[in-house]
Each structure stands twice: as structure tokens, then as C-alpha cells.
Design a protein around this motif. Structure first.
Motif, PDB file in Angstrom:
ATOM      1  N   LEU A  15       0.816  -1.207   0.000  1.00 36.23           N
ATOM      2  CA  LEU A  15       0.000   0.000   0.000  1.00 36.23           C
ATOM      3  C   LEU A  15       0.851   1.259   0.000  1.00 36.23           C
ATOM      4  N   ALA A  16       1.914   1.256   0.781  1.00 33.25           N
ATOM      5  CA  ALA A  16       2.788   2.431   0.824  1.00 33.25           C
ATOM      6  C   ALA A  16       3.432   2.663  -0.538  1.00 33.25           C
ATOM      7  N   LEU A  17       3.864   1.591  -1.197  1.00 30.00           N
ATOM      8  CA  LEU A  17       4.500   1.727  -2.503  1.00 30.00           C
ATOM      9  C   LEU A  17       3.497   2.160  -3.563  1.00 30.00           C
ATOM     10  N   LEU A  18       2.276   1.639  -3.491  1.00 30.73           N
ATOM     11  CA  LEU A  18       1.257   2.018  -4.467  1.00 30.73           C
ATOM     12  C   LEU A  18       0.794   3.459  -4.242  1.00 30.73           C
ATOM     13  N   GLU A  51       2.734   5.803  -3.215  1.00 37.99           N
ATOM     14  CA  GLU A  51       3.813   6.595  -3.812  1.00 37.99           C
ATOM     15  C   GLU A  51       3.693   6.595  -5.338  1.00 37.99           C
ATOM     16  N   ALA A  52       3.335   5.442  -5.903  1.00 40.93           N
ATOM     17  CA  ALA A  52       3.210   5.344  -7.363  1.00 40.93           C
ATOM     18  C   ALA A  52       2.069   6.200  -7.895  1.00 40.93           C
ATOM     19  N   LEU A  53       1.008   6.360  -7.110  1.00 35.28           N
ATOM     20  CA  LEU A  53      -0.109   7.197  -7.544  1.00 35.28           C
ATOM     21  C   LEU A  53       0.285   8.658  -7.662  1.00 35.28           C
ATOM     22  N   GLY A  54       1.387   9.035  -7.023  1.00 34.94           N
ATOM     23  CA  GLY A  54       1.883  10.398  -7.136  1.00 34.94           C
ATOM     24  C   GLY A  54       2.988  10.547  -8.160  1.00 34.94           C
ATOM     25  N   SER A  55       3.246   9.478  -8.908  1.00 37.69           N
ATOM     26  CA  SER A  55       4.335   9.498  -9.882  1.00 37.69           C
ATOM     27  C   SER A  55       4.029  10.446 -11.039  1.00 37.69           C
ATOM     28  N   ALA A  56       5.081  11.001 -11.638  1.00 34.20           N
ATOM     29  CA  ALA A  56       4.919  11.832 -12.831  1.00 34.20           C
ATOM     30  C   ALA A  56       4.596  10.970 -14.053  1.00 34.20           C
ATOM     31  N   SER A  57       4.837   9.663 -13.956  1.00 30.82           N
ATOM     32  CA  SER A  57       4.582   8.749 -15.070  1.00 30.82           C
ATOM     33  C   SER A  57       3.109   8.322 -15.082  1.00 30.82           C
ATOM     34  N   GLN A 102       1.811   6.066 -17.003  1.00 31.39           N
ATOM     35  CA  GLN A 102       1.759   4.604 -17.083  1.00 31.39           C
ATOM     36  C   GLN A 102       1.889   3.978 -15.702  1.00 31.39           C
ATOM     37  N   GLU A 103       2.767   4.523 -14.867  1.00 36.57           N
ATOM     38  CA  GLU A 103       2.944   3.977 -13.524  1.00 36.57           C
ATOM     39  C   GLU A 103       1.690   4.203 -12.686  1.00 36.57           C
ATOM     40  N   ARG A 104       1.060   5.364 -12.825  1.00 40.52           N
ATOM     41  CA  ARG A 104      -0.173   5.626 -12.072  1.00 40.52           C
ATOM     42  C   ARG A 104      -1.292   4.691 -12.536  1.00 40.52           C
ATOM     43  N   ARG A 105      -1.359   4.435 -13.819  1.00 37.95           N
ATOM     44  CA  ARG A 105      -2.389   3.513 -14.333  1.00 37.95           C
ATOM     45  C   ARG A 105      -2.177   2.104 -13.789  1.00 37.95           C
ATOM     46  N   ARG A 106      -0.938   1.672 -13.772  1.00 40.18           N
ATOM     47  CA  ARG A 106      -0.668   0.327 -13.243  1.00 40.18           C
ATOM     48  C   ARG A 106      -0.950   0.270 -11.750  1.00 40.18           C
ATOM     49  N   ALA A 107      -0.643   1.343 -11.039  1.00 42.46           N
ATOM     50  CA  ALA A 107      -0.879   1.363  -9.594  1.00 42.46           C
ATOM     51  C   ALA A 107      -2.363   1.250  -9.288  1.00 42.46           C
ATOM     52  N   VAL A 108      -3.194   2.014  -9.990  1.00 43.44           N
ATOM     53  CA  VAL A 108      -4.628   1.958  -9.716  1.00 43.44           C
ATOM     54  C   VAL A 108      -5.203   0.620 -10.158  1.00 43.44           C
ATOM     55  N   GLY A 109      -4.601   0.021 -11.203  1.00 46.38           N
ATOM     56  CA  GLY A 109      -5.031  -1.307 -11.616  1.00 46.38           C
ATOM     57  C   GLY A 109      -4.762  -2.347 -10.549  1.00 46.38           C
ATOM     58  N   LEU A 110      -3.594  -2.259  -9.900  1.00 54.01           N
ATOM     59  CA  LEU A 110      -3.272  -3.182  -8.812  1.00 54.01           C
ATOM     60  C   LEU A 110      -4.206  -2.979  -7.633  1.00 54.01           C
ATOM     61  N   LEU A 111      -4.486  -1.735  -7.297  1.00 54.11           N
ATOM     62  CA  LEU A 111      -5.401  -1.454  -6.194  1.00 54.11           C
ATOM     63  C   LEU A 111      -6.794  -1.994  -6.489  1.00 54.11           C
ATOM     64  N   ALA A 112      -7.191  -1.917  -7.746  1.00 52.94           N
ATOM     65  CA  ALA A 112      -8.525  -2.380  -8.124  1.00 52.94           C
ATOM     66  C   ALA A 112      -8.629  -3.901  -8.171  1.00 52.94           C
ATOM     67  N   ASP A 113      -7.529  -4.560  -8.541  1.00 51.83           N
ATOM     68  CA  ASP A 113      -7.594  -5.995  -8.834  1.00 51.83           C
ATOM     69  C   ASP A 113      -7.153  -6.907  -7.694  1.00 51.83           C
ATOM     70  N   LEU A 114      -6.597  -6.336  -6.626  1.00 53.92           N
ATOM     71  CA  LEU A 114      -6.078  -7.194  -5.552  1.00 53.92           C
ATOM     72  C   LEU A 114      -6.996  -7.122  -4.325  1.00 53.92           C
ATOM     73  N   PRO A 115      -7.855  -8.114  -4.140  1.00 50.73           N
ATOM     74  CA  PRO A 115      -8.774  -8.105  -2.996  1.00 50.73           C
ATOM     75  C   PRO A 115      -8.050  -8.052  -1.656  1.00 50.73           C
ATOM     76  N   ALA A 116      -6.843  -8.586  -1.602  1.00 50.97           N
ATOM     77  CA  ALA A 116      -6.114  -8.623  -0.329  1.00 50.97           C
ATOM     78  C   ALA A 116      -5.810  -7.231   0.201  1.00 50.97           C
ATOM     79  N   LEU A 117      -5.849  -6.223  -0.692  1.00 54.84           N
ATOM     80  CA  LEU A 117      -5.558  -4.863  -0.264  1.00 54.84           C
ATOM     81  C   LEU A 117      -6.804  -4.078   0.108  1.00 54.84           C
TER      82      LEU A 117
END
Length: 368
Positions: free
Chosen positions: A179-182, A184-190, A192-207
């Protein structure tokens, strides 16, 4: 000036001053009667110039070249090169630090454990996607969740990305680091990285159900991202988990504001044709969960239909979205739209209105 006085005034050790002399970098021209170095004020100024350039990360050979060149290099070009070298050095040090932290996080009891973790860390960062995939799927994988998050955020190959996500889903259930890493990624200038971060948050029930900071909180923050894809993925993920979306324990005092932002983003998606069917169902879910009122949703959809910037297709999608809702306010809006200047909108409104249940059974929205 004798060498001891120069050392005192410049802050450079006597040993280093002698080294500068041996290199020809700062060589006093005069000598005392007894043969000792006799520094002039210009020598002291040169020493200070040398130290200033060294403080920027320049080696002595580079310093000598800059100071001796009759046609000096462009300072900007030299500084640009130093900046690039420094960035590369910092990146290498950060990679080493990350490797050490990842390895330590596994609490190894034996050096064999350390070596196995290091080997997996190398494999998951390999240039070969097959090696990365094998490392993620290793049955005895000791990869920490933090390393898997970093790998998932950087992965371009579809099959490997799926393997990394699978491994992360297992590891995230027992580790709060993702969660801490994601976040941080949501604040990235990239983007693509923000899209992948929100995808992980959306797709991982454990979080999704962690106490305190959790994936739901971060998804709410992503609703205001500058990138439409980040916002839409976040909105759909929140709408699918509507039971906790606007829980005060998750989003704090901005509960009502978060629900409004989510509602408006879903309406934007409907009008723009961005996963509009899922967005319409999510909007109905908001109403069913009490996170938005029928009147507010109908008003926002109607306003977008009146907006001169809304395309004909967008207006048609908006009236179709009304068909996901129930209630007198919906019937009233559809009735008005049967006389719309756009015959397609009018026909859709008439068709949808004809499918509404009798007045006595239309108090709840239809949710599929």
C-alpha cells in the motif's frame, strides 16, 4: 605564504596541497630561501576554485581540464554531464539499498536464505520475461511483496504481468508494504505507472480491507487524477465495492465529497463513452447504497444533456443510463425527453420509460 598557513586559510590539508602540486594542479611558482613552497594570493584563489569544482562531484582530471583550458568548456554542458553522472550513481545506490531492504525483510536465518532471495530478486528484474515469470511463479518464492509491487509497476509483458500479480496477491495478504509503494506510485509523474498502480489497487482483494489506510482510501484519491484512465479505473473499482466506498472510517470527513466526485466521474464516463455500460450500472449502485440520491443523479445527467459541448452520442448514452434507475423523478425526466429535438434521444426515452415498472414498484434502482 607557507603551506601550513594556506592549509589553515583554505581548509585543505597539507597532504592534499602537496598532492595538488605533484599533479600540477596548484603549483606555487615561488620558493623561500630555504626551498619551501611560497604560495601567492592567486594560488590560494586557485585552490578555492579547485575545491568548489570538486564539491560538484568533478574529479581532479576534470578540474584540471576546466581550469587550464584556454577556451573553457561551456559550464552548462559540464554541469549537465555531472548531473547525469550523479543521477546514475544515486540510482545505483538506491537499487542496492532496495535489494538490501528486500532481502532483510524476509528475516533470513541462514546465508542460504539470503542467497536464494538475492537470486530471485535478480530473476524478477531480468531482461528476459520468461525468467521474470518463473521467479514470480516459483513455488518456494521468498520474494517480498514490496519487490513484487516494483516488478508489477514496471512490467510490460502481459503474461509476466499476470504472474507477478498472482504472486503479489499471495504476498499482499500478509504484508502492508504494497500500500505504501502504491500510494507513492499514484503520485508518480509517469502516467503509465499511475495507471498500473490503480489497476493493482482495483484488482487485488487482499488490499481492500486493511484497517486504517487501505486500497479504498487510495482509490478515492485517484478520482481526481489528471489522467482520465486513472480516474475511470478508480471509479469502477470503487463502484464495484460500493458497500465500503463512502464509509467514514475509510475516507474520513470528506465522505459526502468523495461520493459526489465518484458520481460525477461515473457520469463523465457515461457521456464520454468510457466504459459507459459499467459506469451506468455503478451509478445505479451508488443510489442503491445510499451514496447518491435519485434526484441528484438525474439532475447531473440532465445537465450534461443540456450542455452544448455534449455530443449527440453522449446524450443518447445519458438517457440510456436513466434506464438503470427507478423512481418518480426518473419517470418525469424520461417523459420530458420523449419530446427531445433529437429523434434518437426521444425514441430511447420513450422505450426506456415504457419499460419502467408500475408506480408502486419503482422505488428502488435496478441493479444487475
Amino acid at each position: 605564504m607557507r603551506i601550513g598557513e594556506v592549509s589553515h586559510r583554505s581548509g585543505v590539508s597539507v597532504r592534499m596541497l602537496r598532492h595538488y602540486d605533484a599533479l600540477g594542479l596548484v603549483s606555487p611558482q615561488a620558493r623561500t630561501a630555504t626551498g619551501y613552497r611560497d604560495y601567492a594570493e592567486r594560488d590560494l584563489r586557485r585552490i578555492l576554485h579547485v575545491e568548489a569544482l570538486r564539491s560538484l562531484g568533478m574529479g581532479l582530471a576534470d578540474v584540471a581540464e576546466v581550469l587550464e583550458d584556454a577556451d573553457p568548456h561551456d559550464p552548462s554542458a559540464v554541469l549537465d554531464e555531472l548531473i547525469e553522472r550523479t543521477r546514475s550513481r544515486i540510482a545505483a545506490e538506491q537499487e542496492l539499498l532496495g535489494r538490501l531492504e528486500h532481502t532483510r525483510s524476509r528475516a533470513p536465518e541462514r546465508w542460504e536464505d539470503v542467497l536464494r532471495t538475492v537470486a530471485l530478486l535478480r530473476a524478477v528484474r531480468s531482461d528476459d520475461p520468461r525468467e521474470r515469470q518463473q521467479a514470480a511463479l516459483s513455488p518456494d518464492s521468498t520474494l517480498p511483496a514490496s519487490a513484487l509491487v516494483e516488478a508489477a509497476l514496471a512490467e510490460d509483458e502481459t503474461n509476466t504481468a499476470g504472474a507477478v500479480r498472482w504472486a503479489l496477491a499471495r504476498a499482499a495478504a500478509y504484508d502492508d508494504a504494497p500500500l505504501a509503494l502504491l500510494e507513492e506510485a499514484l503520485g508518480s509523474a509517469s502516467v503509465q505507472e499511475r495507471r498500473r498502480a490503480v489497476g493493482l489497487l482495483a484488482d487485488l482483494p487482499a488490499l481492500a480491507d486493511r484497517p486504517g489506510r487501505d486500497a479504498m482510501t487510495l482509490l478515492v484519491r485517484a478520482l481526481v487524477d489528471t489522467d482520465a484512465e486513472v480516474r475511470s479505473r478508480s471509479a469502477l473499482a470503487l463502484a464495484s465495492r460500493i458497500g465500503g466506498t463512502v464509509d467514514e472510517a475509510r475516507v474520513g470527513s470528506d465522505r459526502a465529497e468523495a461520493a459526489v466526485v465518484l458520481r460525477d466521474e461515473l457520469v463523465r464516463m457515461i457521456v464520454d463513452g468510457d466504459h459507459d455500460v459499467e459506469a451506468a450500472e455503478g451509478l445505479a449502485g451508488l443510489v442503491a447504497a445510499g451514496a447518491a440520491t435519485i434526484s441528484a443523479v438525474v439532475d447531473v445527467l440532465s445537465q450534461r444533456m443540456r450542455d452544448g459541448d455534449t455530443s449527440a452520442a453522449g446524450r443518447q448514452r445519458a438517457v440510456q443510463a436513466l434506464g438503470e434507475l427507478r423512481g418518480p423523478r426518473v419517470r418525469e425526466a424520461l417523459s420530458a425527453l420523449t419530446g427531445d429535438a433529437d429523434p434518437v434521444v426521444a425514441r430511447i426515452a420513450a422505450y426506456v420509460a415504457g419499460r419502467l415498472p408500475p408506480d408502486g414498484s419503482e422505488l428502488a434502482p435496478r441493479c444487475r
